[in-house]
Write a protein that holds these residues in place. Structure first.
Motif, PDB file in Angstrom:
ATOM      1  N   ALA A   1     -15.506   1.921   5.034  1.00  0.00           N
ATOM      2  CA  ALA A   1     -15.276   1.886   3.714  1.00  0.00           C
ATOM      3  C   ALA A   1     -13.188   2.440   3.722  1.00  0.00           C
ATOM      4  O   ALA A   1     -13.501   2.669   4.403  1.00  0.00           O
ATOM      5  CB  ALA A   1     -15.417   3.209   3.472  1.00  0.00           C
ATOM      6  N   GLY A   2     -12.981   1.753   2.616  1.00  0.00           N
ATOM      7  CA  GLY A   2     -11.827   2.310   2.347  1.00  0.00           C
ATOM      8  C   GLY A   2     -11.509   3.357   1.359  1.00  0.00           C
ATOM      9  O   GLY A   2     -12.163   3.510   0.455  1.00  0.00           O
ATOM     10  N   ALA A   3     -10.302   3.899   0.330  1.00  0.00           N
ATOM     11  CA  ALA A   3     -10.173   4.700  -0.526  1.00  0.00           C
ATOM     12  C   ALA A   3     -11.436   3.926  -1.814  1.00  0.00           C
ATOM     13  O   ALA A   3     -11.227   3.063  -1.454  1.00  0.00           O
ATOM     14  CB  ALA A   3      -9.028   5.292  -0.252  1.00  0.00           C
ATOM     15  N   HIS A   4     -11.493   4.845  -2.801  1.00  0.00           N
ATOM     16  CA  HIS A   4     -11.680   5.286  -3.648  1.00  0.00           C
ATOM     17  C   HIS A   4     -13.413   4.422  -3.773  1.00  0.00           C
ATOM     18  O   HIS A   4     -14.245   3.465  -3.774  1.00  0.00           O
ATOM     19  CB  HIS A   4     -11.553   3.981  -4.367  1.00  0.00           C
ATOM     20  N   ASN A   5     -13.653   4.131  -2.471  1.00  0.00           N
ATOM     21  CA  ASN A   5     -15.714   3.978  -2.458  1.00  0.00           C
ATOM     22  C   ASN A   5     -16.415   4.299  -1.988  1.00  0.00           C
ATOM     23  O   ASN A   5     -15.526   5.296  -1.258  1.00  0.00           O
ATOM     24  CB  ASN A   5     -15.397   2.575  -0.846  1.00  0.00           C
ATOM     25  N   ARG A   6     -17.348   4.764  -2.731  1.00  0.00           N
ATOM     26  CA  ARG A   6     -18.459   5.335  -2.306  1.00  0.00           C
ATOM     27  C   ARG A   6     -18.827   6.493  -1.281  1.00  0.00           C
ATOM     28  O   ARG A   6     -19.410   7.235  -0.562  1.00  0.00           O
ATOM     29  CB  ARG A   6     -19.534   5.567  -3.609  1.00  0.00           C
ATOM     30  N   ASP A   7     -18.228   4.513  -0.100  1.00  0.00           N
ATOM     31  CA  ASP A   7     -19.109   5.073   0.992  1.00  0.00           C
ATOM     32  C   ASP A   7     -17.958   6.326   2.307  1.00  0.00           C
ATOM     33  O   ASP A   7     -18.480   6.211   3.535  1.00  0.00           O
ATOM     34  CB  ASP A   7     -19.583   3.129   1.919  1.00  0.00           C
ATOM     35  N   ILE A   8     -16.674   5.784   1.471  1.00  0.00           N
ATOM     36  CA  ILE A   8     -16.402   6.643   2.393  1.00  0.00           C
ATOM     37  C   ILE A   8     -16.791   8.172   2.319  1.00  0.00           C
ATOM     38  O   ILE A   8     -16.926   9.039   1.511  1.00  0.00           O
ATOM     39  CB  ILE A   8     -14.785   6.344   1.768  1.00  0.00           C
ATOM     40  N   GLY A   9     -16.219   8.571   3.994  1.00  0.00           N
ATOM     41  CA  GLY A   9     -16.337   9.761   3.844  1.00  0.00           C
ATOM     42  C   GLY A   9     -16.517  10.432   5.667  1.00  0.00           C
ATOM     43  O   GLY A   9     -15.287   9.734   6.005  1.00  0.00           O
ATOM     44  N   LEU A  10     -16.723  11.805   5.617  1.00  0.00           N
ATOM     45  CA  LEU A  10     -16.363  11.751   7.123  1.00  0.00           C
ATOM     46  C   LEU A  10     -16.659  11.508   7.938  1.00  0.00           C
ATOM     47  O   LEU A  10     -15.458  11.392   9.259  1.00  0.00           O
ATOM     48  CB  LEU A  10     -17.416  13.355   7.539  1.00  0.00           C
ATOM     49  N   LEU A  11     -17.488  10.460   8.501  1.00  0.00           N
ATOM     50  CA  LEU A  11     -17.678   9.770   9.193  1.00  0.00           C
ATOM     51  C   LEU A  11     -16.266   8.853   9.272  1.00  0.00           C
ATOM     52  O   LEU A  11     -15.928   8.191  10.501  1.00  0.00           O
ATOM     53  CB  LEU A  11     -18.853   8.607   9.436  1.00  0.00           C
ATOM     54  N   THR A  12     -16.713   7.796   8.420  1.00  0.00           N
ATOM     55  CA  THR A  12     -14.638   7.096   8.228  1.00  0.00           C
ATOM     56  C   THR A  12     -14.078   7.564   8.727  1.00  0.00           C
ATOM     57  O   THR A  12     -13.262   7.396   9.886  1.00  0.00           O
ATOM     58  CB  THR A  12     -14.565   6.785   6.459  1.00  0.00           C
ATOM     59  N   HIS A  13     -13.594   9.389   8.523  1.00  0.00           N
ATOM     60  CA  HIS A  13     -12.109   9.531   8.607  1.00  0.00           C
ATOM     61  C   HIS A  13     -12.345   9.608  10.191  1.00  0.00           C
ATOM     62  O   HIS A  13     -11.309  10.072  10.810  1.00  0.00           O
ATOM     63  CB  HIS A  13     -11.672  10.347   7.869  1.00  0.00           C
ATOM     64  N   LEU A  14     -13.433  10.472  10.980  1.00  0.00           N
ATOM     65  CA  LEU A  14     -13.344  11.186  12.514  1.00  0.00           C
ATOM     66  C   LEU A  14     -13.526   9.857  13.178  1.00  0.00           C
ATOM     67  O   LEU A  14     -13.006   9.997  14.101  1.00  0.00           O
ATOM     68  CB  LEU A  14     -14.948  11.602  12.534  1.00  0.00           C
ATOM     69  N   LEU A  15     -14.284   8.475  12.751  1.00  0.00           N
ATOM     70  CA  LEU A  15     -13.787   7.805  13.657  1.00  0.00           C
ATOM     71  C   LEU A  15     -12.800   7.089  13.294  1.00  0.00           C
ATOM     72  O   LEU A  15     -11.901   6.613  14.485  1.00  0.00           O
ATOM     73  CB  LEU A  15     -15.230   6.742  13.855  1.00  0.00           C
ATOM     74  N   GLY A  16     -12.173   6.454  11.844  1.00  0.00           N
ATOM     75  CA  GLY A  16     -10.895   5.894  11.958  1.00  0.00           C
ATOM     76  C   GLY A  16     -10.430   7.052  12.786  1.00  0.00           C
ATOM     77  O   GLY A  16      -8.342   6.517  12.457  1.00  0.00           O
TER      78      GLY A  16
END
Ligand code: SAM
Length: 275
Positions: A146-161
């Motif tokens: 997920a990218g920003a402004h997407n409801r799927d974005i969250g902790l997992l996105t950023h920790l792995l990203g």
């Protein structure tokens, strides 16, 4: 065969040869590559991986399937089977990372119940991983991608990203497995990010993210105030970067979170930031 699958271990075995072929070719394995497979199970991917001429280390927790694989491929020099729970293993020692500078490719159809902890675990390999090709539940893949402004974005996105960039591969329907799972799966590819001097310290970054996403519908400034900074001060900090004062955590890009965590850390402890 259905009766043999252990649900508690997330066992859904790939029986579609075309999907297994597609996943292995998507992984781009070449002869001589060092490959780590997590959860080989009945060996649908293992057999194809070995056929590429790679050196394969496979980690399987289920003694029954580990035994079968050992009797099928155990004589090969290029194959090493580790029977154990990957979450409990010291991967750096297992892959001899200190002595051998070579980079590894990860290939795994991950057990869905522990896919996320396994991905966090392999994050520590970071640049020692050349690439990762993993199959997860599609819903989890969407959260990772997920990218920003997407409801799927969250902790997992950023920790792995923080460690990897991810690419969307392809979906795999339930019918490709035995027993078929209730959900659609997706193959995604991960590649370590190049060194970034602007990357904040990881444990502090995690603290900021956990606070930021604690209540998704709340404004970011309100959530971050839980860490001790005053809300008005956080709003003025956000304004410095052109981030709306009423932004939510899901509105921020990865680079904006990097910046935010760096600023919060650099500008001192929360108790000196009361406004
Ligand atoms: N790779 C096979 C395939 O594609 O058909 C099996 C995939 S199945 C979804 C997941 C596999 O991971 C199972 O073989 C299961 O026993 C194994 N597994 C589950 N938890 C594990 C763990 N903590 N460590 C290592 N293997 C695990």
């Amino acid at each position: 065969m259905d009766g043999k699958a252990n649900k508690a271990l997330g066992q859904h075995f790939l029986v579609s040869k075309s999907h297994a072929d597609r996943m292995v070719s998507y992984a781009g394995i070449r002869s001589g590559d060092l490959v780590l497979e997590i959860g080989p199970g009945r060996g649908a991917l293992t057999d194809l991986l070995l056929a590429t001429g790679c050196h394969l280390t496979a980690v399987e927790v289920d003694a029954r399937w580990a035994g079968e694989l050992r009797s099928r491929h155990g004589g090969r020099e290029r194959f090493r089977l580790i029977e154990g729970d990957v979450l409990q293993l010291d991967l750096a020692a297992l892959l001899d990372l200190e002595r051998n500078p070579a980079r590894w490719k990860l290939v795994a159809n991950l057990p869905y119940n522990v896919a996320t902890p396994i991905l966090h675990k392999v994050s520590c390999l970071e640049s020692r991983l050349e690439s990762g090709t993993v199959m997860v539940q599609k819903e989890v893949a969407e959260r990772i991608l997920a990218g920003a402004h997407n409801r799927d974005i969250g902790l997992l996105t950023h920790l792995l990203g923080y460690h990897f960039s991810f690419q969307r591969g392809f979906t795999v329907p339930p019918g490709a497995f035995l027993p078929p799972p209730k959900v659609v799966s997706m193959v995604i590819r991960m590649v370590p990010r190049p060194p970034d001097p602007l990357r904040p310290e990881e444990s502090f970054f995690r603290r900021v993210l956990e606070a930021a996403f604690a209540q998704r519908r709340k404004q970011l400034a309100k959530n971050l105030a839980a860490l001790g900074w005053s809300e008005p001060w956080i709003r003025s900090l956000l304004a410095e970067r052109g981030i709306r004062s009423d932004a939510r955590a899901e509105d921020l890009e990865r680079e904006e979170f990097f910046w935010l965590a760096r600023e919060l850390k650099d500008r001192g402890p929360a108790d000196r930031r009361e406004s």
